[in-house]
Design an enzyme around this catalytic site. Structure first.
Site, PDB file in Angstrom:
ATOM      1  N   THR A   1      -5.998  -1.639  -2.330  1.00 57.39           N
ATOM      2  CA  THR A   1      -5.747  -1.940  -3.691  1.00 57.39           C
ATOM      3  C   THR A   1      -4.200  -1.681  -4.186  1.00 57.39           C
ATOM      4  O   THR A   1      -3.570  -2.283  -5.100  1.00 57.39           O
ATOM      5  CB  THR A   1      -6.440  -1.118  -4.844  1.00 57.39           C
ATOM      6  OG1 THR A   1      -6.380   0.142  -4.633  1.00 57.39           O
ATOM      7  CG2 THR A   1      -7.827  -1.552  -4.769  1.00 57.39           C
ATOM      8  N   ASP A   2      -3.476  -0.811  -3.483  1.00 58.91           N
ATOM      9  CA  ASP A   2      -2.234  -0.202  -3.790  1.00 58.91           C
ATOM     10  C   ASP A   2      -1.164  -1.647  -3.683  1.00 58.91           C
ATOM     11  O   ASP A   2      -0.255  -1.510  -4.709  1.00 58.91           O
ATOM     12  CB  ASP A   2      -1.551   0.858  -2.711  1.00 58.91           C
ATOM     13  CG  ASP A   2      -2.367   2.171  -2.991  1.00 58.91           C
ATOM     14  OD1 ASP A   2      -3.248   2.297  -4.027  1.00 58.91           O
ATOM     15  OD2 ASP A   2      -2.017   2.875  -2.337  1.00 58.91           O
TER      16      ASP A   2
ATOM     17  N   THR B   1      -9.106   1.041   0.931  1.00 62.16           N
ATOM     18  CA  THR B   1     -10.101   1.860   0.904  1.00 62.16           C
ATOM     19  C   THR B   1     -11.468   1.314   1.100  1.00 62.16           C
ATOM     20  O   THR B   1     -12.343   2.076   1.519  1.00 62.16           O
ATOM     21  CB  THR B   1      -9.887   2.338  -0.617  1.00 62.16           C
ATOM     22  OG1 THR B   1      -8.718   3.291  -0.566  1.00 62.16           O
ATOM     23  CG2 THR B   1     -10.849   3.452  -1.039  1.00 62.16           C
TER      24      THR B   1
ATOM     25  N   SER C   1      -2.928   0.160   2.652  1.00 59.40           N
ATOM     26  CA  SER C   1      -2.147  -1.011   2.077  1.00 59.40           C
ATOM     27  C   SER C   1      -0.545  -0.361   1.668  1.00 59.40           C
ATOM     28  O   SER C   1       0.414  -1.100   1.620  1.00 59.40           O
ATOM     29  CB  SER C   1      -2.535  -1.837   1.108  1.00 59.40           C
ATOM     30  OG  SER C   1      -2.672  -1.021  -0.323  1.00 59.40           O
TER      31      SER C   1
END
Ligand code: ASP
Length: 327
Positions: A91-92, A14, A58
């Site tokens: 971030t995932d 993101t 990700s």
């Protein structure tokens, strides 16, 4: 004094996304270099170089891309003019990539992964500050010997402990029960504790498939059997509490172990060790009899990364050696 040099390796996430009218959502739009160039004052912190490995969300991260990152990190950190590496990521799954890179890490120099919860074109994006802090951390003397860390919201987390805990809030990253290792202040990086007992694993290549099977109330052996049928060399079973699982899964686990598949039990709780404190069917006492290894305090995602690297390093690793890796 010569300026410190950091290499920023970009993978997407993101942090590098902007809203696209046609696709009706955020999509990859910026390179790592675009992002860094937009951060005021970053050039005064360090000289920068850029490597763009991928530009993906990700959820598309794979162990193979993690391996390529590891090779780039090794190559870059071997250079005497580089103080540290920053990796931009979604971030995932950043906690998985960070843990992978930490297990294979071999340098005193740090690697700092960063990300953002808001897109590059959003109101008040968190990416620029996160990049600034990550670069400060990567070139700081304080972080030497700290291995691989994740830095968001000015906070530094150890790769082994960090977890995404909120789907949307920028304060999403936590190290449940143990807390962060430090933080990045305006004038310096403050380290409050150092990761201990990191057991590094450095295979020559990736060569094993390891899947996760999540225990559900009422589970039977089907998903264990399926993982075996797909050629998995290892299976991580995510149980409840101390690692207990529905009794119906146990015969599948015993058969998998009998066929040479390594099975590691972890817990779906956020913290605490898997242990054989109960004696009933489905307890860890029961699954230990079936041949499992206890996964310690690791999440399923991280245990899977560790088992993947351990089996890639030594496909016939003995149960005791594997247990000592997870202890
Ligand atoms: N879905 C995004 C990703 O992991 C989330 C983020 O980066 O914050 O790529």
């Amino acid at each position: 004094m010569t300026a410190r040099r950091a290499v920023i390796i970009a993978t997407g996430g993101t942090i590098a996304m902007k809203y696209d009218e046609e696709k009706q959502g955020l999509v990859p739009a910026c390179t790592g270099e675009d992002l860094a160039r937009a951060v005021p004052g970053l050039g005064e912190v360090a000289d920068l170089e850029f490597i763009q490995i991928t530009n993906i969300a990700s959820c598309g991260m794979t162990p193979e891309i993690m391996w390529r990152l590891h090779e780039e990190v090794d190559r870059v950190l071997a250079r005497s003019d580089v103080s540290g590496v920053v990796i931009t990521h979604g971030t995932d799954t950043v906690e998985e990539t960070a843990y992978f890179l930490d297990l294979v890490h071999s340098s005193e120099k740090p690697v700092v992964l960063t990300a953002a919860m808001r897109g590059a074109g959003d109101t008040s994006p968190d990416g620029p500050m996160n990049i600034l802090c990550a670069v400060k951390a990567a070139v700081s003397d304080e972080t030497r010997g700290m291995g691989v860390m994740v830095c968001l919201n000015e906070i530094l987390h150890a790769a082994a402990d960090v977890m995404k805990t909120h789907a949307a809030n920028p304060a999403t990253f936590e190290s449940p029960w143990w807390g962060p290792v430090g933080y990045v202040d305006c004038d310096r990086v403050v380290i409050r504790r150092k990761p201990i007992c990191v057991k590094r694993i450095r295979p020559e290549a990736l060569g094993a498939r390891v899947d996760i099977v999540k225990a559900m109330t009422g589970s039977g052996r089907e998903y264990i059997d399926f993982a075996v049928s797909q050629g998995c060399a290892g299976i991580v079973v995510e149980g409840f509490g101390r690692g207990n699982i529905p009794p119906g899964m146990v015969p599948g686990i015993a058969d998998a172990v009998g066929r040479g598949v390594r099975v590691v039990i972890v817990s779906r709780t956020l913290a605490g060790r898997v242990l054989d404190v109960y004696g009933y069917p489905g307890s860890v006492t029961d699954t230990l009899r079936a041949g499992v290894v206890m996964g310690g305090e690791l999440s399923a995602a991280k245990a899977r990364i560790k088992l993947l690297l351990a089996l890639s390093d030594n496909p016939s690793i003995g149960r005791e050696d594997l247990q000592s890796l997870f202890d």
